[in-house]
Design an enzyme around this catalytic site. Sequence first.
Site, PDB file in Angstrom:
ATOM      1  N   CYS A  47       0.838  -1.202   0.000  1.00 43.61           N
ATOM      2  CA  CYS A  47       0.000   0.000   0.000  1.00 43.61           C
ATOM      3  C   CYS A  47       0.874   1.254   0.000  1.00 43.61           C
ATOM      4  CB  CYS A  47      -0.907  -0.005   1.226  1.00 43.61           C
ATOM      5  SG  CYS A  47      -2.050   1.401   1.289  1.00 43.61           S
ATOM      6  N   CYS A  51       0.136   4.965   6.921  1.00 48.80           N
ATOM      7  CA  CYS A  51      -0.491   4.755   8.233  1.00 48.80           C
ATOM      8  C   CYS A  51       0.529   4.088   9.155  1.00 48.80           C
ATOM      9  CB  CYS A  51      -1.738   3.886   8.089  1.00 48.80           C
ATOM     10  SG  CYS A  51      -2.929   4.501   6.869  1.00 48.80           S
ATOM     11  N   CYS A  54       0.321   0.326  10.365  1.00 51.97           N
ATOM     12  CA  CYS A  54      -0.047  -0.718   9.408  1.00 51.97           C
ATOM     13  C   CYS A  54       1.164  -1.396   8.779  1.00 51.97           C
ATOM     14  CB  CYS A  54      -0.945  -0.132   8.319  1.00 51.97           C
ATOM     15  SG  CYS A  54      -1.581  -1.408   7.201  1.00 51.97           S
ATOM     16  N   CYS A  91     -16.425  -9.726   5.589  1.00 59.64           N
ATOM     17  CA  CYS A  91     -15.807  -8.431   5.319  1.00 59.64           C
ATOM     18  C   CYS A  91     -14.537  -8.646   4.493  1.00 59.64           C
ATOM     19  CB  CYS A  91     -15.455  -7.720   6.615  1.00 59.64           C
ATOM     20  SG  CYS A  91     -16.837  -7.569   7.764  1.00 59.64           S
ATOM     21  N   CYS A 124     -19.514  -6.777   3.704  1.00 61.70           N
ATOM     22  CA  CYS A 124     -18.872  -5.514   4.082  1.00 61.70           C
ATOM     23  C   CYS A 124     -17.534  -5.440   3.358  1.00 61.70           C
ATOM     24  CB  CYS A 124     -18.660  -5.461   5.598  1.00 61.70           C
ATOM     25  SG  CYS A 124     -17.833  -3.957   6.186  1.00 61.70           S
ATOM     26  N   CYS A 184     -19.797   1.424   8.528  1.00 62.32           N
ATOM     27  CA  CYS A 184     -19.096   0.786   9.651  1.00 62.32           C
ATOM     28  C   CYS A 184     -17.881   1.649   9.920  1.00 62.32           C
ATOM     29  CB  CYS A 184     -18.699  -0.643   9.266  1.00 62.32           C
ATOM     30  SG  CYS A 184     -17.690  -1.497  10.500  1.00 62.32           S
ATOM     31  N   ARG A 256     -18.503  -3.310  17.703  1.00 62.47           N
ATOM     32  CA  ARG A 256     -17.728  -4.495  17.324  1.00 62.47           C
ATOM     33  C   ARG A 256     -16.400  -4.540  18.062  1.00 62.47           C
ATOM     34  NH1 ARG A 256     -20.634  -6.606  13.156  1.00 62.47           N
ATOM     35  NH2 ARG A 256     -21.841  -5.145  11.880  1.00 62.47           N
TER      36      ARG A 256
END
Length: 329
Positions: A47, A51, A54, A91, A124, A184, A256
Amino acid sequence: MKFNELKALFELPFFELLKQARTVHEANWDNPDVQLCTLLSIKTGGCSEDCSYCSQSARYNTEVEAERLMEKRDVMERALAAKATGSTRFCMGAAWKGVRGGTKRFEQVVEIIEDVAKLGMEVCVTLGELGPEEAKRLKKAGVTAYNHNLDTSPEHYPNIVTTHTYEDRLRTIRNVQDAGMSVCCGGILGLGETNDDRLKMLEVISEFNPQPESLPINSLMPMPGTPLEGAEPVDVFDLVRMIAVARIAVPKAKVRLSAGRTRMSDETQALCFFAGANSIFYGEKLLTTGNPAVEKDQALLAKLGLGTLAPNQELAAPAADKEKPLCPA
């Protein structure tokens, strides 16, 4: 809810806060059962974002190797396995900055969604930034809900991510809501933030119009090679307090209990369920980190006398309050 209201709740004596949260939970959820969700990374690593929590960022030297988008048959195999072990929401997450209509990878993801939607589970996805037309296309393909977390407060966010802004996150959420999908949206505890940062994040989420259908609370799993690899564990009581305040602030959302459960004892998770959590991510892996084994989760729910919710593919996005401004802008 406003920050000062949330802070007053958070600072209540522990058992008084749990009592209030439980009262709100029971008033809004007459079914005490828990929804089981499975999260699959359909495109891992590589990616371009930075972040700092991550391990999938190409900017950091981690153990995660970049992989191409999974083949549809492999995704379907995992989705069928998830359904067979009790998951009612599947998801799918992809490690990229965003998706754009008309591209090969977007069309491939749409095809995957269409087939997964035929299995009878809620669908999701989390694919990064989303424009209005892409959001409409995903809704048409069968997406029940779109996950796009705010992670932390607007003030702390630039310390965690610099390759996109908080406003970018809010714009995607607005596009999702306008397309008629459920949202979400939650955050991650343990990013070096203060409790005030956590509550400011919750203030933003609670003032969405409409409020999100589900609100994941993640505890950071520090990943080797990322800037936050040495982060301190989240205090158990702060975690339970956040679950409780989230339940009060967004009473109709599924709260969640998400990443970080490998570090939680059964007793901690039981407190979270009592405080208002009514969904868990289930299975052996949560994107690139471990997750409690299926059998262990089933045993815990049995100890607590908690059943599991059935899927609701016809789940409608919560309606906006026409007397209030649309938020976020």
